[in-house]
Motif scaffolding. Structure first.
Motif, PDB file in Angstrom:
ATOM      1  N   MET A 148     102.612  70.484  66.192  1.00  0.00           N
ATOM      2  CA  MET A 148     100.663  70.702  66.429  1.00  0.00           C
ATOM      3  C   MET A 148     101.602  71.045  68.077  1.00  0.00           C
ATOM      4  O   MET A 148     101.177  71.678  69.085  1.00  0.00           O
ATOM      5  N   GLY A 149     102.287  70.004  68.304  1.00  0.00           N
ATOM      6  CA  GLY A 149     103.558  70.488  69.299  1.00  0.00           C
ATOM      7  C   GLY A 149     103.979  71.224  69.892  1.00  0.00           C
ATOM      8  O   GLY A 149     103.763  72.040  70.675  1.00  0.00           O
ATOM      9  N   ALA A 150     105.096  72.026  69.030  1.00  0.00           N
ATOM     10  CA  ALA A 150     105.645  73.233  69.202  1.00  0.00           C
ATOM     11  C   ALA A 150     104.166  74.771  69.368  1.00  0.00           C
ATOM     12  O   ALA A 150     104.457  75.130  70.146  1.00  0.00           O
ATOM     13  N   TRP A 151     103.513  74.370  68.310  1.00  0.00           N
ATOM     14  CA  TRP A 151     101.900  74.898  68.349  1.00  0.00           C
ATOM     15  C   TRP A 151     101.386  74.986  69.739  1.00  0.00           C
ATOM     16  O   TRP A 151     101.401  76.628  70.697  1.00  0.00           O
ATOM     17  N   GLY A 152     101.298  74.751  70.521  1.00  0.00           N
ATOM     18  CA  GLY A 152     100.717  74.030  71.712  1.00  0.00           C
ATOM     19  C   GLY A 152     101.967  74.726  72.828  1.00  0.00           C
ATOM     20  O   GLY A 152     101.377  75.403  73.829  1.00  0.00           O
ATOM     21  N   GLY A 153     103.047  74.823  72.621  1.00  0.00           N
ATOM     22  CA  GLY A 153     104.269  75.165  73.610  1.00  0.00           C
ATOM     23  C   GLY A 153     104.324  76.569  73.472  1.00  0.00           C
ATOM     24  O   GLY A 153     104.331  77.197  74.965  1.00  0.00           O
ATOM     25  N   ILE A 154     103.777  77.153  72.282  1.00  0.00           N
ATOM     26  CA  ILE A 154     103.804  77.989  72.013  1.00  0.00           C
ATOM     27  C   ILE A 154     102.730  79.087  72.845  1.00  0.00           C
ATOM     28  O   ILE A 154     103.225  80.335  73.318  1.00  0.00           O
ATOM     29  N   ILE A 155     101.557  78.873  72.405  1.00  0.00           N
ATOM     30  CA  ILE A 155     100.163  78.778  73.374  1.00  0.00           C
ATOM     31  C   ILE A 155     100.502  78.650  74.501  1.00  0.00           C
ATOM     32  O   ILE A 155      99.964  80.300  75.062  1.00  0.00           O
ATOM     33  N   GLY A 156     100.877  78.088  75.502  1.00  0.00           N
ATOM     34  CA  GLY A 156     101.744  77.710  76.827  1.00  0.00           C
ATOM     35  C   GLY A 156     102.593  79.155  77.293  1.00  0.00           C
ATOM     36  O   GLY A 156     102.057  79.709  78.189  1.00  0.00           O
ATOM     37  N   LEU A 157     103.356  79.375  76.456  1.00  0.00           N
ATOM     38  CA  LEU A 157     104.026  80.297  76.805  1.00  0.00           C
ATOM     39  C   LEU A 157     104.040  81.450  76.942  1.00  0.00           C
ATOM     40  O   LEU A 157     103.819  82.758  77.627  1.00  0.00           O
ATOM     41  N   PRO A 328     104.589  69.760  73.702  1.00  0.00           N
ATOM     42  CA  PRO A 328     105.849  69.131  73.057  1.00  0.00           C
ATOM     43  C   PRO A 328     105.707  67.548  73.115  1.00  0.00           C
ATOM     44  O   PRO A 328     106.058  67.076  72.680  1.00  0.00           O
ATOM     45  N   ILE A 329     105.826  67.809  74.362  1.00  0.00           N
ATOM     46  CA  ILE A 329     106.044  66.371  74.687  1.00  0.00           C
ATOM     47  C   ILE A 329     104.183  65.552  74.451  1.00  0.00           C
ATOM     48  O   ILE A 329     105.145  64.167  73.770  1.00  0.00           O
ATOM     49  N   ALA A 330     103.829  66.786  74.447  1.00  0.00           N
ATOM     50  CA  ALA A 330     102.130  65.649  74.055  1.00  0.00           C
ATOM     51  C   ALA A 330     102.112  65.143  72.201  1.00  0.00           C
ATOM     52  O   ALA A 330     102.198  64.556  72.394  1.00  0.00           O
ATOM     53  N   GLY A 331     103.317  66.547  71.860  1.00  0.00           N
ATOM     54  CA  GLY A 331     103.064  66.204  70.147  1.00  0.00           C
ATOM     55  C   GLY A 331     104.495  64.808  69.698  1.00  0.00           C
ATOM     56  O   GLY A 331     103.165  64.058  69.133  1.00  0.00           O
ATOM     57  N   VAL A 332     104.737  64.297  70.571  1.00  0.00           N
ATOM     58  CA  VAL A 332     106.126  63.403  70.605  1.00  0.00           C
ATOM     59  C   VAL A 332     105.392  62.078  71.142  1.00  0.00           C
ATOM     60  O   VAL A 332     105.537  61.101  70.368  1.00  0.00           O
ATOM     61  N   LEU A 333     104.103  62.064  72.119  1.00  0.00           N
ATOM     62  CA  LEU A 333     103.557  61.468  72.397  1.00  0.00           C
ATOM     63  C   LEU A 333     102.975  60.410  71.647  1.00  0.00           C
ATOM     64  O   LEU A 333     102.554  59.501  70.596  1.00  0.00           O
ATOM     65  N   ILE A 334     101.482  61.728  71.105  1.00  0.00           N
ATOM     66  CA  ILE A 334     100.945  61.244  69.417  1.00  0.00           C
ATOM     67  C   ILE A 334     101.782  60.372  68.542  1.00  0.00           C
ATOM     68  O   ILE A 334     101.125  59.643  68.121  1.00  0.00           O
ATOM     69  N   GLY A 335     102.485  61.171  68.108  1.00  0.00           N
ATOM     70  CA  GLY A 335     103.192  59.948  67.617  1.00  0.00           C
ATOM     71  C   GLY A 335     104.069  58.935  67.941  1.00  0.00           C
ATOM     72  O   GLY A 335     104.155  58.558  66.725  1.00  0.00           O
ATOM     73  N   LYS A 336     104.206  58.699  68.569  1.00  0.00           N
ATOM     74  CA  LYS A 336     105.448  57.688  69.078  1.00  0.00           C
ATOM     75  C   LYS A 336     103.994  56.642  68.937  1.00  0.00           C
ATOM     76  O   LYS A 336     103.871  55.241  69.113  1.00  0.00           O
ATOM     77  N   ILE A 337     102.985  56.934  70.289  1.00  0.00           N
ATOM     78  CA  ILE A 337     101.832  55.823  70.939  1.00  0.00           C
ATOM     79  C   ILE A 337     100.595  55.994  70.191  1.00  0.00           C
ATOM     80  O   ILE A 337      99.647  55.100  70.741  1.00  0.00           O
ATOM     81  N   GLY A 338     100.076  57.115  68.980  1.00  0.00           N
ATOM     82  CA  GLY A 338      99.336  57.338  68.730  1.00  0.00           C
ATOM     83  C   GLY A 338      97.797  58.164  69.558  1.00  0.00           C
ATOM     84  O   GLY A 338      98.202  58.378  70.985  1.00  0.00           O
ATOM     85  N   PRO A 339      97.246  58.605  69.021  1.00  0.00           N
ATOM     86  CA  PRO A 339      96.238  59.802  69.899  1.00  0.00           C
ATOM     87  C   PRO A 339      94.942  58.574  71.199  1.00  0.00           C
ATOM     88  O   PRO A 339      95.044  60.188  71.860  1.00  0.00           O
ATOM     89  N   LYS A 340      94.495  57.479  71.151  1.00  0.00           N
ATOM     90  CA  LYS A 340      93.977  57.429  71.419  1.00  0.00           C
ATOM     91  C   LYS A 340      94.152  57.333  73.088  1.00  0.00           C
ATOM     92  O   LYS A 340      93.564  58.457  73.752  1.00  0.00           O
ATOM     93  N   ILE A 341      95.694  56.797  73.506  1.00  0.00           N
ATOM     94  CA  ILE A 341      95.883  56.657  74.935  1.00  0.00           C
ATOM     95  C   ILE A 341      96.468  57.859  75.634  1.00  0.00           C
ATOM     96  O   ILE A 341      95.830  58.356  76.373  1.00  0.00           O
ATOM     97  N   THR A 342      97.108  58.593  74.776  1.00  0.00           N
ATOM     98  CA  THR A 342      97.097  60.019  75.028  1.00  0.00           C
ATOM     99  C   THR A 342      96.522  60.695  75.195  1.00  0.00           C
ATOM    100  O   THR A 342      96.162  61.446  76.407  1.00  0.00           O
ATOM    101  N   ILE A 343      95.208  61.370  74.536  1.00  0.00           N
ATOM    102  CA  ILE A 343      94.267  61.198  74.859  1.00  0.00           C
ATOM    103  C   ILE A 343      93.009  61.085  76.318  1.00  0.00           C
ATOM    104  O   ILE A 343      92.948  62.202  76.984  1.00  0.00           O
ATOM    105  N   ALA A 344      93.019  60.011  75.931  1.00  0.00           N
ATOM    106  CA  ALA A 344      92.335  59.881  77.159  1.00  0.00           C
ATOM    107  C   ALA A 344      93.419  60.072  78.650  1.00  0.00           C
ATOM    108  O   ALA A 344      92.353  59.833  79.491  1.00  0.00           O
ATOM    109  N   GLY A 345      94.360  59.462  78.717  1.00  0.00           N
ATOM    110  CA  GLY A 345      95.269  59.452  79.256  1.00  0.00           C
ATOM    111  C   GLY A 345      94.755  61.098  80.035  1.00  0.00           C
ATOM    112  O   GLY A 345      95.478  61.547  81.317  1.00  0.00           O
TER     113      GLY A 345
END
Length: 521
Positions: A148-157, A328-345
């Motif tokens: 999903m992170g790579a998917w978002g990066g491609i959409i950004g590109l 891609p950074i968002a995808g890594v962060l969600i995998g490491k610290i979970g969606p709660k903090i990542t999305i709220a931030g």
């Protein structure tokens, strides 16, 4: 009676189907076509308005008609993919999208253009949920965040390329060429998809709930139609209220029917997962802020700032380009610290960016808009990636098409709400402050002409052909009143982003285990 259908493990459960990265590349080609279309249409809107003598309402319909078709058909399209195969539905969507793009480019009046945009939306609805379902099938659960992170990066590109390509084409060729560009991209997506994609469909579903399709389509149409027409009719108008009531009544009947039919179009059990439900609401709020606010930025750059389409595209580049890095950074962060903090931030960063844009002035320099644009990229990307992963990842694989439809429907409804509500906010603010900026001259302008000035000011423009002090006075009043409306619109988006940040704190990590029973109804 409600029935329980157990999704049992099979030969495919939990296992990749086809090469995951080739699948990502194949579906990305189709999505690039859709994203290019969205960004270049925004760049082309002012020119379309001039050449086709389109009103603000017409221009909104070029966007909203497409959104309406998407919103009405997305969940049904996802179900069709679950039943008949996501590869098949994806390729039909790609082909239809390219052909309708060709038809739009060949039109010479607003009416057919809007009609083909609606048809284009129907094919886009086939394409998008199928793409997410194919990713869900190809990637194992522990790699879905990365996908999903790579998917978002491609959409950004593709989003980053869109304004530049659109600006070059509008300036040097024609507005029609921004639609023609979808044809070669569609041909490439079709050819590569035929070769690379592996078919994926549900193992337990056998038929379409046609009554459910009819009821859901009626409810979604009534809702989105009311939202789109409310700025024109008024939110308190009988027609607006009537369509909203119709949406509520038909929607209630649809929900009741889903608890009675053996194979429902939209299994309500999906929403028993709190994270999936919250993810859906977050997608609506994110799209509200993003699409609603972005709709007026091209008018700010081209109308108020006097930039060319290409220059407008370059001004918006920091946001789109930022998504290439942020997703891609968002995808890594969600995998490491979970969606709660990542999305709220992410939503808090979005709120800061929206607030900074509410401070933009008439003579804002590149850096003044670039800073909030970059912040917006790093704010929206975690929400887009996280909410998509939550919705699609928490759904059983046999319902991944429906889940993809829910994700995309939430985005389109949010976008339609944002465009309509913020459009009404901007127009109302312009109407209230324009006479004050005109000063004593307002009393000398006939009412009909004053209303025309308000309409033009709502898109950051002043009447053409004026000269001397009159031109300076009216132009300055139009631009200042538009900026007041734009500022208020961004403040509303700021408040929505803060609400979304609070809501994200209730998201819980965790994905359904493949093969877990799913109670339908």
């Amino acid at each position: 009676m409600a029935q329980a259908v157990a999704v049992q493990p099979d030969a495919h459960a939990g296992r990749s189907q086809g090469n995951p990265w080739l699948t990502l590349l194949a579906v990305s080609l189709g999505v690039i076509m859709v994203m290019l279309d969205g960004t270049v249409v925004a760049i082309a809107n002012p020119v379309i308005g001039v050449e086709l003598h389109a009103s603000l309402s017409d221009l909104q319909w070029i966007t909203s008609g497409y959104l309406l078709a998407l919103a009405v058909f997305l969940i049904t399209a996802g179900k069709l993919g679950d039943l008949f195969g996501h590869k098949k539905v994806f390729l039909i969507g790609v082909t239809g999208f390219a052909l309708t793009s060709l038809a739009i480019g060949l039109t010479s009046s607003v009416g057919p253009l809007i009609a083909f945009r609606v048809l284009q939306g129907l094919f886009g609805a086939l394409l998008q949920p199928a793409a997410l379902a194919l990713l869900r099938s190809a990637f194992p659960g522990d790699k879905l965040n990365m996908a999903m992170g790579a998917w978002g990066g491609i959409i950004g590109l593709s989003s980053a390329a869109g304004p530049i390509i659109g600006g070059l084409l509008v300036e040097n060729v024609s507005w029609q060429s921004v639609f023609f560009i979808n044809v070669p991209v569609g041909v490439a997506a079709l050819a590569f998809g035929l070769w690379a994609l592996k078919e994926s469909k549900a193992q337990i579903l056998s038929k379409v709930d046609w009554l459910g399709v009819l009821l859901l389509s009626g409810a979604m149409f009534s809702l989105v139609w009311a939202i789109i027409k409310a700025p024109e009719w008024g939110w308190g108008d009988k027609a607006t209220i009537g369509f909203l009531i119709a949406a509520a009544v038909i929607g209630a009947v649809f929900l009741f029917w889903q608890t009675r039919v053996a194979e429902p179009l939209l299994p309500l059990s999906l929403f028993r997962n709190a994270s999936l439900s919250i993810g859906t609401v977050l997608m609506i709020l994110m799209a509200f802020s993003m699409f609603g606010a972005m709709f007026f930025l091209t008018f700010f750059f081209q109308g108020v700032h006097g930039l060319t389409p290409l220059e407008s595209g370059l001004r918006m580049l920091p946001m789109s380009a930022g998504m290439i890095v942020a997703s891609p950074i968002a995808g890594v962060l969600i995998g490491k610290i979970g969606p709660k903090i990542t999305i709220a931030g992410g939503m808090l960063i979005t709120a800061i960016a929206m607030f900074l844009m509410s401070r933009l002035g008439v003579d804002a320099a590149f850096v003044d808009s670039a800073i909030p644009f970059v912040l917006l990229a790093f704010g929206l990307s975690p929400v887009f990636v996280g909410a998509t992963e939550i919705i699609v990842g928490n759904a059983p694989e046999d319902l991944s098409g429906v889940a993809g439809g829910v994700q995309n429907s939430a985005m389109q409804v949010g976008g339609a709400l944002g465009t309509a509500i913020l459009g009404a906010v901007v127009a109302a603010k312009v109407s209230s402050v324009l006479p004050g900026y005109l000063g004593p001259a307002a009393a000398t302008i006939p009412p009909a002409q004053l209303e025309g000035l308000k309409t033009l000011a709502s898109v950051g423009m002043a009447p053409p052909g004026l000269t001397g002090q009159t031109a300076a006075l009216i132009g300055n009043a139009s631009h200042l009143s538009f900026m007041d409306g734009l500022h208020l619109g961004f403040l509303v988006s700021t408040a929505v982003a803060v609400i979304a940040a609070i809501l994200a704190l209730f998201v819980k990590a965790g994905r359904k285990t493949e093969g877990a029973p799913v109670h339908v109804g």
